[in-house]
Write an enzyme that holds these catalytic residues in place. Structure first.
Site, PDB file in Angstrom:
ATOM      1  N   ARG A 205       2.985  30.773  44.832  1.00 44.87           N
ATOM      2  CA  ARG A 205       3.332  30.139  43.562  1.00 44.87           C
ATOM      3  C   ARG A 205       3.732  31.208  42.542  1.00 44.87           C
ATOM      4  NH1 ARG A 205      -2.830  28.585  43.928  1.00 44.87           N
ATOM      5  NH2 ARG A 205      -2.144  28.973  46.042  1.00 44.87           N
TER       6      ARG A 205
ATOM      7  N   GLU B  61       0.831  -1.202   0.000  1.00 41.99           N
ATOM      8  CA  GLU B  61       0.000   0.000   0.000  1.00 41.99           C
ATOM      9  C   GLU B  61       0.867   1.254   0.000  1.00 41.99           C
ATOM     10  OE1 GLU B  61      -3.988  -0.708   2.362  1.00 41.99           O
ATOM     11  OE2 GLU B  61      -2.287  -1.328   3.594  1.00 41.99           O
TER      12      GLU B  61
ATOM     13  N   ARG C 121     -15.147  32.701  43.953  1.00 42.01           N
ATOM     14  CA  ARG C 121     -13.902  33.465  43.963  1.00 42.01           C
ATOM     15  C   ARG C 121     -14.039  34.758  43.168  1.00 42.01           C
ATOM     16  NH1 ARG C 121      -9.574  28.492  42.969  1.00 42.01           N
ATOM     17  NH2 ARG C 121      -9.717  27.607  45.086  1.00 42.01           N
TER      18      ARG C 121
ATOM     19  N   ASN D 151      -3.952  38.624  39.780  1.00 44.02           N
ATOM     20  CA  ASN D 151      -4.816  37.669  39.075  1.00 44.02           C
ATOM     21  C   ASN D 151      -5.389  38.268  37.801  1.00 44.02           C
ATOM     22  OD1 ASN D 151      -5.391  36.689  42.210  1.00 44.02           O
ATOM     23  ND2 ASN D 151      -5.392  35.015  40.721  1.00 44.02           N
TER      24      ASN D 151
ATOM     25  N   TYR E 224     -13.290  26.824  -1.507  1.00 45.20           N
ATOM     26  CA  TYR E 224     -13.301  25.362  -1.458  1.00 45.20           C
ATOM     27  C   TYR E 224     -12.320  24.745  -2.445  1.00 45.20           C
ATOM     28  CZ  TYR E 224     -16.859  26.240  -5.085  1.00 45.20           C
ATOM     29  OH  TYR E 224     -17.547  26.693  -6.172  1.00 45.20           O
TER      30      TYR E 224
ATOM     31  N   ASP F  76      -0.120  30.219  38.442  1.00 42.21           N
ATOM     32  CA  ASP F  76      -1.245  29.296  38.607  1.00 42.21           C
ATOM     33  C   ASP F  76      -2.160  29.512  37.410  1.00 42.21           C
ATOM     34  OD1 ASP F  76      -2.942  27.433  39.712  1.00 42.21           O
ATOM     35  OD2 ASP F  76      -3.969  28.872  41.008  1.00 42.21           O
TER      36      ASP F  76
ATOM     37  N   ARG G  88       6.780  26.506  38.837  1.00 37.43           N
ATOM     38  CA  ARG G  88       5.728  26.334  39.831  1.00 37.43           C
ATOM     39  C   ARG G  88       6.074  25.135  40.705  1.00 37.43           C
ATOM     40  NH1 ARG G  88      -0.123  26.368  40.438  1.00 37.43           N
ATOM     41  NH2 ARG G  88      -0.470  25.296  42.410  1.00 37.43           N
TER      42      ARG G  88
ATOM     43  N   ASP H  51      -5.651  27.906  35.653  1.00 35.04           N
ATOM     44  CA  ASP H  51      -6.779  26.991  35.832  1.00 35.04           C
ATOM     45  C   ASP H  51      -7.723  27.082  34.640  1.00 35.04           C
ATOM     46  OD1 ASP H  51      -6.133  25.982  38.424  1.00 35.04           O
ATOM     47  OD2 ASP H  51      -6.829  27.871  39.289  1.00 35.04           O
TER      48      ASP H  51
ATOM     49  N   ILE I  23       3.643  24.947  31.072  1.00 30.39           N
ATOM     50  CA  ILE I  23       3.825  26.359  31.421  1.00 30.39           C
ATOM     51  C   ILE I  23       4.239  26.490  32.883  1.00 30.39           C
ATOM     52  CG2 ILE I  23       2.602  28.545  31.753  1.00 30.39           C
ATOM     53  CD1 ILE I  23       0.899  27.802  29.311  1.00 30.39           C
ATOM     54  N   GLU I  24       3.577  25.752  33.758  1.00 32.80           N
ATOM     55  CA  GLU I  24       3.902  25.842  35.177  1.00 32.80           C
ATOM     56  C   GLU I  24       5.302  25.308  35.461  1.00 32.80           C
ATOM     57  OE1 GLU I  24      -0.610  25.760  37.049  1.00 32.80           O
ATOM     58  OE2 GLU I  24       0.605  23.932  37.146  1.00 32.80           O
TER      59      GLU I  24
ATOM     60  N   PRO J 238     -16.923  22.743  34.777  1.00 33.61           N
ATOM     61  CA  PRO J 238     -16.317  24.012  35.154  1.00 33.61           C
ATOM     62  C   PRO J 238     -15.453  23.882  36.415  1.00 33.61           C
ATOM     63  CG  PRO J 238     -18.663  24.263  34.747  1.00 33.61           C
ATOM     64  CD  PRO J 238     -18.394  22.800  34.826  1.00 33.61           C
TER      65      PRO J 238
ATOM     66  N   PHE K  79      -1.776  38.252  45.664  1.00 27.01           N
ATOM     67  CA  PHE K  79      -1.719  37.713  44.308  1.00 27.01           C
ATOM     68  C   PHE K  79      -2.003  38.814  43.291  1.00 27.01           C
ATOM     69  CE2 PHE K  79      -1.972  33.605  46.268  1.00 27.01           C
ATOM     70  CZ  PHE K  79      -1.455  32.715  45.331  1.00 27.01           C
TER      71      PHE K  79
END
Length: 271
Positions: free
Chosen positions: A210, A21, A239, A174, A53, A213, A201, A215, A195-196, A232, A172
């Site tokens: 840290r 093949e 927070r 954020n 296309y 962080d 980290r 998430d 990345i961490e 989620p 922090f």
């Protein structure tokens, strides 16, 4: 969403498990359904507003003939990835690869693999309270943007927040990031781990200081719970340091469990 379709594009290529093949090649049929917004080109009548296309067909032929894969699953994945990366107006593809000359010992018309791939809307929370906090957040954003499967990142303002928990530590900085990604939640989590690690980290104290962080807060409207990931994010609604920056860039993003917008969830938090 509207669609542009290419049906059973014929390509002669060299994919398969068997040496013959790979050496001799065979016929493959590729069909693609592309999710697009056809309203703008439907009104403007301009090709620049639409997906060409013919160019997509040329890309399929070029990529199918320019590589040799053992599995048609790999061929399908490769073609879907190339289409989504090179044609930014396409939101998703449903792609099928048929192999009508499959070397099996029973009569059949064709074997095929069909996959669905597309861009996903993701919202992330980022924070830092060690070293140069702003530089840490900026570096994390750059690394997210530089990944070939991520695009169109939008970053909130950074806000100063007090740390959560009983561990004495600095305040922090954020923020929140919105982006489009081709990665699955697990793949995105693996990138976050990289990345961490890059930003050193260290996970020694729960809720401790840290350098970075990151998430995953929301991924489309998906609800997911595994041993390593919950989407989620289970604490995001409690927070302010998550909801306040997120509401700045995505006030009308909907929490898939509570069915409330980020703006409304942020408004419920005490000052």
């Amino acid at each position: 969403m509207d669609q542009i379709q290419i049906k059973r594009l014929e390509v002669f290529a060299n994919h398969g498990i068997l040496e013959e093949e790979n050496r001799l090649g065979q016929k493959f049929l590729v069909s693609v359904v592309m999710g697009v917004d056809a309203r703008i080109p439907g009104r403007s009548d301009e090709l620049s507003d639409s997906v060409n296309y013919a160019k997509v067909s040329e890309l399929i032929c070029r990529e199918a003939q320019g590589h040799t894969f053992r599995l048609i699953e790999r061929l399908a994945e490769h073609l879907a990835e190339k289409i989504l990366l090179q044609f930014p107006l396409i939101r998703y593809v449903d792609l099928e690869v048929e192999k009508p000359w499959a070397p099996v010992r029973v009569p059949l018309e064709t074997v095929s693999v069909a996959i669905h791939r597309g861009w996903h809307r993701v919202y992330l929370g980022i924070g830092s309270n060690l070293g140069d906090k702003r530089a840490n957040l900026d570096r994390a954003v750059v690394m997210l943007q530089d990944h070939p499967y991520n695009r169109d990142a939008v970053v909130s303002d950074y806000i100063v927040t007090e740390p959560v928990g009983e561990v004495p530590q600095d305040d922090f900085l954020n923020g929140a990031v919105a982006l489009w990604t081709l990665q699955t939640p697990e793949e995105l989590l693996a990138q976050i781990g990289e990345i961490e690690r890059e930003l050193k980290r260290v996970r020694t104290v729960h809720w401790g200081p840290r350098t970075i962080d990151v998430d995953i807060l929301l991924y489309d409207e998906e609800i997911l719970h595994t041993d390593t990931l919950t989407i989620p994010h289970p604490e995001m609604c409690n927070r302010g340091f998550v909801l306040k920056p997120l509401a700045q860039i995505a006030p009308y993003a909907v929490h898939p469990v509570y069915r409330e917008t980020v703006r409304d969830l942020a408004a419920k938090l005490p000052e």
